[in-house]
Design a protein around this motif. Structure first.
Motif, PDB file in Angstrom:
ATOM      1  N   THR A 305      27.592  21.532  42.597  1.00 41.13           N
ATOM      2  CA  THR A 305      26.882  21.895  43.820  1.00 41.13           C
ATOM      3  C   THR A 305      27.652  21.215  44.924  1.00 41.13           C
ATOM      4  O   THR A 305      27.878  21.949  45.966  1.00 41.13           O
ATOM      5  CB  THR A 305      25.495  21.026  43.818  1.00 41.13           C
ATOM      6  OG1 THR A 305      24.675  21.688  42.679  1.00 41.13           O
ATOM      7  CG2 THR A 305      24.760  21.505  44.970  1.00 41.13           C
ATOM      8  N   GLY A 446      24.181  30.209  53.052  1.00 36.52           N
ATOM      9  CA  GLY A 446      23.710  29.731  51.864  1.00 36.52           C
ATOM     10  C   GLY A 446      22.617  28.596  52.140  1.00 36.52           C
ATOM     11  O   GLY A 446      22.515  28.316  53.344  1.00 36.52           O
ATOM     12  N   GLU A 508      19.366  22.336  44.676  1.00 36.41           N
ATOM     13  CA  GLU A 508      19.643  23.563  44.166  1.00 36.41           C
ATOM     14  C   GLU A 508      20.270  24.338  45.413  1.00 36.41           C
ATOM     15  O   GLU A 508      20.074  24.259  46.470  1.00 36.41           O
ATOM     16  CB  GLU A 508      18.348  24.105  43.752  1.00 36.41           C
ATOM     17  CG  GLU A 508      17.317  24.432  44.955  1.00 36.41           C
ATOM     18  CD  GLU A 508      15.978  25.102  44.489  1.00 36.41           C
ATOM     19  OE1 GLU A 508      15.794  25.039  43.296  1.00 36.41           O
ATOM     20  OE2 GLU A 508      15.438  25.568  45.258  1.00 36.41           O
ATOM     21  N   LEU A 510      21.556  27.990  46.933  1.00 42.26           N
ATOM     22  CA  LEU A 510      21.497  29.591  46.817  1.00 42.26           C
ATOM     23  C   LEU A 510      22.422  30.076  47.756  1.00 42.26           C
ATOM     24  O   LEU A 510      22.385  29.726  48.884  1.00 42.26           O
ATOM     25  CB  LEU A 510      20.297  29.885  47.054  1.00 42.26           C
ATOM     26  CG  LEU A 510      20.167  31.593  47.212  1.00 42.26           C
ATOM     27  CD1 LEU A 510      20.262  32.479  45.744  1.00 42.26           C
ATOM     28  CD2 LEU A 510      18.811  32.153  47.966  1.00 42.26           C
ATOM     29  N   LYS A 530      14.500  35.423  42.308  1.00 38.60           N
ATOM     30  CA  LYS A 530      14.883  34.470  41.338  1.00 38.60           C
ATOM     31  C   LYS A 530      15.772  34.770  40.278  1.00 38.60           C
ATOM     32  O   LYS A 530      16.552  34.295  39.586  1.00 38.60           O
ATOM     33  CB  LYS A 530      13.589  33.577  41.006  1.00 38.60           C
ATOM     34  CG  LYS A 530      12.841  32.841  42.037  1.00 38.60           C
ATOM     35  CD  LYS A 530      11.443  32.053  41.757  1.00 38.60           C
ATOM     36  CE  LYS A 530      11.006  31.294  42.606  1.00 38.60           C
ATOM     37  NZ  LYS A 530       9.661  30.768  42.261  1.00 38.60           N
ATOM     38  N   ALA A 533      19.123  35.464  41.379  1.00 36.95           N
ATOM     39  CA  ALA A 533      20.119  34.329  41.683  1.00 36.95           C
ATOM     40  C   ALA A 533      20.292  33.446  40.196  1.00 36.95           C
ATOM     41  O   ALA A 533      21.319  32.906  40.070  1.00 36.95           O
ATOM     42  CB  ALA A 533      18.917  33.221  42.269  1.00 36.95           C
ATOM     43  N   ARG A 534      19.415  33.552  39.172  1.00 42.75           N
ATOM     44  CA  ARG A 534      19.702  32.826  37.913  1.00 42.75           C
ATOM     45  C   ARG A 534      20.583  33.496  37.229  1.00 42.75           C
ATOM     46  O   ARG A 534      21.568  33.009  36.584  1.00 42.75           O
ATOM     47  CB  ARG A 534      18.390  32.957  36.920  1.00 42.75           C
ATOM     48  CG  ARG A 534      17.197  31.921  37.607  1.00 42.75           C
ATOM     49  CD  ARG A 534      17.632  30.554  37.132  1.00 42.75           C
ATOM     50  NE  ARG A 534      16.564  29.787  37.044  1.00 42.75           N
ATOM     51  CZ  ARG A 534      16.501  28.718  36.279  1.00 42.75           C
ATOM     52  NH1 ARG A 534      17.106  28.661  35.133  1.00 42.75           N
ATOM     53  NH2 ARG A 534      15.462  27.844  36.302  1.00 42.75           N
ATOM     54  N   LEU A 538      22.473  30.183  39.565  1.00 39.70           N
ATOM     55  CA  LEU A 538      21.439  29.176  40.244  1.00 39.70           C
ATOM     56  C   LEU A 538      20.779  28.111  39.348  1.00 39.70           C
ATOM     57  O   LEU A 538      20.345  28.709  38.407  1.00 39.70           O
ATOM     58  CB  LEU A 538      20.452  30.014  41.088  1.00 39.70           C
ATOM     59  CG  LEU A 538      19.278  28.939  41.592  1.00 39.70           C
ATOM     60  CD1 LEU A 538      19.792  28.313  43.021  1.00 39.70           C
ATOM     61  CD2 LEU A 538      18.004  29.606  42.095  1.00 39.70           C
ATOM     62  N   ARG A 539      20.989  27.016  39.652  1.00 39.12           N
ATOM     63  CA  ARG A 539      20.411  25.921  38.625  1.00 39.12           C
ATOM     64  C   ARG A 539      19.399  25.217  39.778  1.00 39.12           C
ATOM     65  O   ARG A 539      19.690  24.592  40.850  1.00 39.12           O
ATOM     66  CB  ARG A 539      21.525  24.702  38.356  1.00 39.12           C
ATOM     67  CG  ARG A 539      20.744  23.642  37.464  1.00 39.12           C
ATOM     68  CD  ARG A 539      21.805  22.730  37.134  1.00 39.12           C
ATOM     69  NE  ARG A 539      22.664  21.948  38.111  1.00 39.12           N
ATOM     70  CZ  ARG A 539      23.283  21.056  37.736  1.00 39.12           C
ATOM     71  NH1 ARG A 539      23.620  20.711  36.748  1.00 39.12           N
ATOM     72  NH2 ARG A 539      23.965  20.490  39.015  1.00 39.12           N
ATOM     73  N   VAL A 540      18.002  25.161  39.474  1.00 41.86           N
ATOM     74  CA  VAL A 540      17.042  24.728  40.150  1.00 41.86           C
ATOM     75  C   VAL A 540      16.920  23.332  40.214  1.00 41.86           C
ATOM     76  O   VAL A 540      17.562  22.834  39.678  1.00 41.86           O
ATOM     77  CB  VAL A 540      15.615  25.494  39.574  1.00 41.86           C
ATOM     78  CG1 VAL A 540      15.790  27.022  39.853  1.00 41.86           C
ATOM     79  CG2 VAL A 540      15.327  24.716  38.306  1.00 41.86           C
TER      80      VAL A 540
END
Length: 566
Positions: A305, A446, A508, A510, A530, A533-534, A538-540
């Motif tokens: 991140t 982002g 998280e 995006l 979602k 994004a996954r 994407l890691r929530v």
């Protein structure tokens, strides 16, 4: 010479030769013998106290032993306990115990035997544990104890109208209410509190501090009349209407502590019992000291991140949004990013309410709504000041949002924050503001959503194994739990007995690509956003928080407190 004589099979001990050497070094350095001895020992505080107890034949009490018992400040006043760094405790089985920290203090034993008129037993404890215990009891007792301990260095007499706050000024004030209010503020600053809550109940006043994002009750004052006088005192210093008790009021005031100014923002709210007050602490010097060397590594973001967000912060233009609730570290994250890209080659301007950190080489503008300087008006003026990068403290209204989007579309890099729960809620917020969707997604690079979790105290950390119910409630399978390193803090003087010390960010991120932009413009459901994004990695928030638990940095109870359990 080593202060400790350990072997591989026996617990560490302190030799007489080490004590003699510590005495000599203490005289030379004008330090306390016990401080020198602990530095030489190279042990944890627990091991050092165990060895010290063996050397002087004292039973050692840890923080859990101390908190299990009740103090008796009738035997020994709180002021004297602070001064002598000791605690009088009552044990139902062992009677009166005197817990002290320094066996090298000359005359301490004779003083205690003369002062205390009943039999007692000695216990030895680390000074940090004693300090933590006394801090918990200080707020209720110290204003009622007559005179407070000692004096602080003098405060600048030219305080520019700020209240002068020191132990000396508190103890010399003749008004018990003023003394109580000032000692509450002083202790809040000493404790590192971000907010002070003064809550009127049916019987009096409860005092709570928010430390590391969690409220801690530190004292209670009996008597509704005293409680109302405390709230009135807060309203007087904040220049609010003391006669008005039916509507909320907001104000601010400043105090001088150790020759630095500290601001307090005040919110007064009517309640069924009277009025509650919440004071937000804005210690700019402390925040500026923390911000020196502030980087994205320091705030705790995981490596993946961190690198992705760093890439966004170095973009030539566009908008970078950070979201989260109040107190989630949004401003700190933005300042960390800005500090990293501040090479001196770009004009960087911020507009904030208020300016929290002072950073060199950056033009920082405080919002002043009374004078007409709002976010929107200030942002318009900033665009005429030839900026390269802009930080808007918060987007609160449609006008500010539209100007920020236009600035990002015309070659500026805009950093800003929005209050929302996650990265997808931000998109809904802007659409509901009736900002042109195409312009918004074209400008947006982002969105980072974050929370702050408390870290397990490194001084009292021990392995832990959560029970099956906690694992199930946290959504952790038995197989996944076997791969995680659970750890917890037992509680010590360094963490005020909480088991936590310090915080880090979990987040998280995006990053918008063309597919995501097209889906937003087409008003696709959040579920599809979602899923997309996954697929793109994407890691929530919850996954980042669970990783922090797996690494032994925090606990399941803590991440359950600040993140949503899927």
């Amino acid at each position: 010479m080593n202060a400790v004589s350990p072997t591989s099979m026996t617990p560490p001990t302190i030799s007489q030769a080490a004590i003699a050497q510590a005495r000599q070094l203490a005289r030379q350095s004008q330090r306390r013998i016990i401080e020198v001895l602990e530095d030489q020992a190279g042990l944890s505080s627990t091991e050092f106290m165990r060895a010290l107890g063996e050397a002087f034949h004292y039973t050692v009490a840890d923080i859990n032993d101390i908190h299990r018992l009740e103090p008796d400040f009738d035997v020994l006043s709180f002021r004297e306990a602070l001064k002598r760094e000791c605690i009088p405790l009552r044990d139902s089985e062992q009677g009166l115990l005197i817990v002290f920290s320094d066996p090298f203090t000359e005359g301490f034993s004779d003083w205690a035997l003369e002062k205390i008129r009943e039999p007692f037993a000695w216990r030895l404890a680390h000074h940090a544990d004693i300090t933590a215990f006394l801090s918990r009891h200080e707020e209720t007792l110290k204003a009622m104890d007559g005179m407070l301990l000692g004096e602080e260095p003098g405060i600048d007499e030219q305080a520019r109208g700020a209240e002068q706050l020191s132990l000396k000024s508190i103890s010399e004030d003749s008004s018990p209410v003023v003394r109580l209010v000032n000692s509450t503020l002083y202790d809040a600053l000493k404790s590192g509190a971000s907010d002070v809550h003064l809550e009127i109940t049916g019987s009096g006043l409860t005092i709570r501090y928010r430390i590391d994002g969690v409220l801690n009750t530190v004292g209670a004052i009996q008597g509704i009349e005293v409680a109302e006088q405390v709230i009135s005192r807060i309203k007087v210093v904040a220049e609010l209407d003391i006669a008005e008790r039916r509507i909320p009021q907001d104000g601010r005031f400043k105090v001088q502590v150790q020759k630095r100014e500290v601001d307090f923002r005040v919110s007064i709210m009517p309640s069924v019992f009277g009025e509650d007050a919440v004071l937000r602490v804005l210690d700019r010097k402390a925040l500026t000291d923390q911000s020196r060397g502030l980087t994205l590594e320091n705030i705790g973001l995981d490596e993946r991140t961190r690198e992705q967000f760093r890439h966004l912060a170095r973009a030539p233009y566009g908008m970078v949004l950070v979201t989260g609730p109040t107190g989630s570290g949004k401003t700190t994250t933005l300042y960390a990013a800005i500090s990293e890209v501040n090479s001196g080659k770009d004009k960087i301007i911020t507009i904030e309410d208020p300016v929290e950190y002072h950073l060199p080489g950056i033009l920082q503008i405080p919002v002043n709504e009374k004078k007409g300087l709002t976010f929107a008006r200030g942002l318009r003026s900033i665009l005429r000041h030839d900026p390269d990068k802009i930080m808007v403290g918060e987007i609160r209204d449609v006008e500010t949002a539209q100007i920020a989007v236009q600035a990002a579309l015309t070659g500026h890099l805009v950093f800003t924050t929005v209050h929302a729960n996650n990265v997808f809620d931000v998109i809904g917020r802007f659409i509901n503001m009736e900002v042109d969707t195409y312009s918004f997604v074209s400008s947006l690079n982002g969105i980072l959503a974050q929370r702050l979790v408390r870290l397990v105290c490194s001084n009292c950390i021990v392995p832990d194994q959560p029970d099956a119910k906690l694992l199930a409630d946290s959504g952790i399978s038995t197989e996944a739990a076997q791969k995680m390193r659970f750890r917890v803090g037992r509680g010590c003087g360094h963490c005020r007995g909480t088991g936590y010390r310090g915080r880090k960010a979990v987040a998280e991120l995006l990053i918008l690509d063309d597919e995501m932009r097209e889906m937003i413009v087409a008003r696709d459901p959040i579920r599809k956003l979602k899923e997309s994004a996954r697929r793109n990695g994407l890691r929530v928030l919850r996954e980042s928080a669970i990783e922090a638990v797996a690494n032994g940095e925090t606990t399941l109870e803590e991440i359950n407190r600040v993140t949503f359990i899927d």
